[in-house]
Design a protein around this motif. Structure first.
Motif, PDB file in Angstrom:
ATOM      1  N   THR A  52       0.836  -1.193   0.000  1.00 38.00           N
ATOM      2  CA  THR A  52       0.000   0.000   0.000  1.00 38.00           C
ATOM      3  C   THR A  52       0.872   1.245   0.000  1.00 38.00           C
ATOM      4  O   THR A  52       1.866   1.316   0.713  1.00 38.00           O
ATOM      5  CB  THR A  52      -0.927   0.011   1.231  1.00 38.00           C
ATOM      6  N   SER A  53       0.509   2.223  -0.810  1.00 35.56           N
ATOM      7  CA  SER A  53       1.227   3.495  -0.825  1.00 35.56           C
ATOM      8  C   SER A  53       0.243   4.619  -0.527  1.00 35.56           C
ATOM      9  O   SER A  53      -0.972   4.460  -0.677  1.00 35.56           O
ATOM     10  CB  SER A  53       1.915   3.717  -2.171  1.00 35.56           C
ATOM     11  N   VAL A  54       0.772   5.753  -0.101  1.00 37.26           N
ATOM     12  CA  VAL A  54      -0.071   6.899   0.255  1.00 37.26           C
ATOM     13  C   VAL A  54       0.541   8.169  -0.320  1.00 37.26           C
ATOM     14  O   VAL A  54       1.731   8.224  -0.621  1.00 37.26           O
ATOM     15  CB  VAL A  54      -0.218   7.050   1.787  1.00 37.26           C
ATOM     16  N   ALA A  66      -1.334  14.979  -4.218  1.00 32.96           N
ATOM     17  CA  ALA A  66      -2.390  14.114  -4.743  1.00 32.96           C
ATOM     18  C   ALA A  66      -1.978  13.647  -6.132  1.00 32.96           C
ATOM     19  O   ALA A  66      -1.073  14.220  -6.739  1.00 32.96           O
ATOM     20  CB  ALA A  66      -3.710  14.873  -4.803  1.00 32.96           C
ATOM     21  N   PRO A  67      -2.639  12.608  -6.642  1.00 34.45           N
ATOM     22  CA  PRO A  67      -2.329  12.170  -8.001  1.00 34.45           C
ATOM     23  C   PRO A  67      -2.622  13.277  -9.013  1.00 34.45           C
ATOM     24  O   PRO A  67      -3.438  14.164  -8.770  1.00 34.45           O
ATOM     25  CB  PRO A  67      -3.261  10.986  -8.233  1.00 34.45           C
ATOM     26  N   LEU A  68      -1.949  13.204 -10.147  1.00 32.81           N
ATOM     27  CA  LEU A  68      -2.235  14.135 -11.243  1.00 32.81           C
ATOM     28  C   LEU A  68      -3.584  13.769 -11.850  1.00 32.81           C
ATOM     29  O   LEU A  68      -3.998  12.613 -11.817  1.00 32.81           O
ATOM     30  CB  LEU A  68      -1.143  14.031 -12.306  1.00 32.81           C
ATOM     31  N   PRO A 111     -13.043   8.863 -22.841  1.00 31.36           N
ATOM     32  CA  PRO A 111     -12.240   9.856 -22.123  1.00 31.36           C
ATOM     33  C   PRO A 111     -11.413   9.200 -21.011  1.00 31.36           C
ATOM     34  O   PRO A 111     -11.892   8.307 -20.318  1.00 31.36           O
ATOM     35  CB  PRO A 111     -13.280  10.804 -21.531  1.00 31.36           C
ATOM     36  N   PRO A 112     -10.155   9.615 -20.827  1.00 28.84           N
ATOM     37  CA  PRO A 112      -9.315   9.042 -19.772  1.00 28.84           C
ATOM     38  C   PRO A 112      -9.894   9.315 -18.384  1.00 28.84           C
ATOM     39  O   PRO A 112     -10.445  10.392 -18.130  1.00 28.84           O
ATOM     40  CB  PRO A 112      -7.983   9.777 -19.939  1.00 28.84           C
ATOM     41  N   THR A 113      -9.791   8.320 -17.506  1.00 29.47           N
ATOM     42  CA  THR A 113     -10.297   8.473 -16.139  1.00 29.47           C
ATOM     43  C   THR A 113      -9.242   8.146 -15.080  1.00 29.47           C
ATOM     44  O   THR A 113      -9.440   8.458 -13.914  1.00 29.47           O
ATOM     45  CB  THR A 113     -11.512   7.563 -15.911  1.00 29.47           C
ATOM     46  N   LEU A 114      -8.143   7.505 -15.484  1.00 28.77           N
ATOM     47  CA  LEU A 114      -7.136   7.092 -14.507  1.00 28.77           C
ATOM     48  C   LEU A 114      -6.310   8.268 -14.012  1.00 28.77           C
ATOM     49  O   LEU A 114      -5.843   9.092 -14.799  1.00 28.77           O
ATOM     50  CB  LEU A 114      -6.200   6.041 -15.119  1.00 28.77           C
ATOM     51  N   LEU A 115      -6.150   8.345 -12.701  1.00 26.48           N
ATOM     52  CA  LEU A 115      -5.266   9.350 -12.124  1.00 26.48           C
ATOM     53  C   LEU A 115      -3.835   8.962 -12.459  1.00 26.48           C
ATOM     54  O   LEU A 115      -3.525   7.793 -12.650  1.00 26.48           O
ATOM     55  CB  LEU A 115      -5.490   9.435 -10.622  1.00 26.48           C
ATOM     56  N   ARG A 116      -2.949   9.948 -12.509  1.00 30.70           N
ATOM     57  CA  ARG A 116      -1.599   9.675 -12.979  1.00 30.70           C
ATOM     58  C   ARG A 116      -0.532   9.974 -11.933  1.00 30.70           C
ATOM     59  O   ARG A 116      -0.742  10.738 -11.010  1.00 30.70           O
ATOM     60  CB  ARG A 116      -1.308  10.523 -14.217  1.00 30.70           C
ATOM     61  N   ARG A 117       0.629   9.370 -12.170  1.00 28.95           N
ATOM     62  CA  ARG A 117       1.849   9.652 -11.424  1.00 28.95           C
ATOM     63  C   ARG A 117       2.873  10.139 -12.434  1.00 28.95           C
ATOM     64  O   ARG A 117       2.751   9.893 -13.617  1.00 28.95           O
ATOM     65  CB  ARG A 117       2.385   8.384 -10.764  1.00 28.95           C
ATOM     66  N   HIS A 156       6.541  13.016  -8.716  1.00 27.68           N
ATOM     67  CA  HIS A 156       5.159  13.218  -8.256  1.00 27.68           C
ATOM     68  C   HIS A 156       4.538  11.835  -8.069  1.00 27.68           C
ATOM     69  O   HIS A 156       3.742  11.374  -8.872  1.00 27.68           O
ATOM     70  CB  HIS A 156       4.371  14.023  -9.310  1.00 27.68           C
ATOM     71  N   GLU A 157       4.970  11.163  -6.991  1.00 29.94           N
ATOM     72  CA  GLU A 157       4.563   9.786  -6.737  1.00 29.94           C
ATOM     73  C   GLU A 157       4.195   9.612  -5.269  1.00 29.94           C
ATOM     74  O   GLU A 157       4.675  10.348  -4.414  1.00 29.94           O
ATOM     75  CB  GLU A 157       5.714   8.847  -7.100  1.00 29.94           C
ATOM     76  N   PRO A 158       3.357   8.632  -4.970  1.00 31.72           N
ATOM     77  CA  PRO A 158       3.040   8.341  -3.571  1.00 31.72           C
ATOM     78  C   PRO A 158       4.251   7.720  -2.887  1.00 31.72           C
ATOM     79  O   PRO A 158       5.220   7.323  -3.534  1.00 31.72           O
ATOM     80  CB  PRO A 158       1.880   7.361  -3.657  1.00 31.72           C
ATOM     81  N   ILE A 159       4.175   7.638  -1.567  1.00 29.91           N
ATOM     82  CA  ILE A 159       5.256   7.025  -0.798  1.00 29.91           C
ATOM     83  C   ILE A 159       4.805   5.677  -0.257  1.00 29.91           C
ATOM     84  O   ILE A 159       3.622   5.459  -0.035  1.00 29.91           O
ATOM     85  CB  ILE A 159       5.735   7.943   0.351  1.00 29.91           C
TER      86      ILE A 159
END
Length: 80
Positions: free
Chosen positions: A45-47, A53-55, A66-72, A76-79
């Protein structure tokens, strides 16, 4: 938990395993009830750090779904 509170059970600390700890809706619901909690999470699990927040999804090109996935992105990444 809602029924217990409605029935007058004295609030305490909610303890749960990773099956619940990985569920954002569960954690948000416990917080909404004003209860403290300690939950397990899986090791993968990452946070996102506070204030990050995600892009947003990529802009829609006008073709296909249309794209729906949040990006990294790098830097700019979770930990973990």
């Amino acid at each position: 938990l809602r029924e217990a509170i409605a029935s007058g059970v004295a609030p305490g600390i909610v303890l749960a395993d990773a099956g619940y700890g990985d569920e954002t809706a569960f954690r948000d619901g416990v917080t909404e009830l004003g209860l403290l909690y300690a939950v397990g999470i899986r090791s993968v699990t990452s946070v996102w750090a506070p204030g990050t927040a995600p892009l947003p999804p990529k802009p829609w090109s006008g073709r296909g779904k249309p794209p729906t996935l949040l990006r990294r992105a790098p830097g700019h990444e979770p930990i973990a």
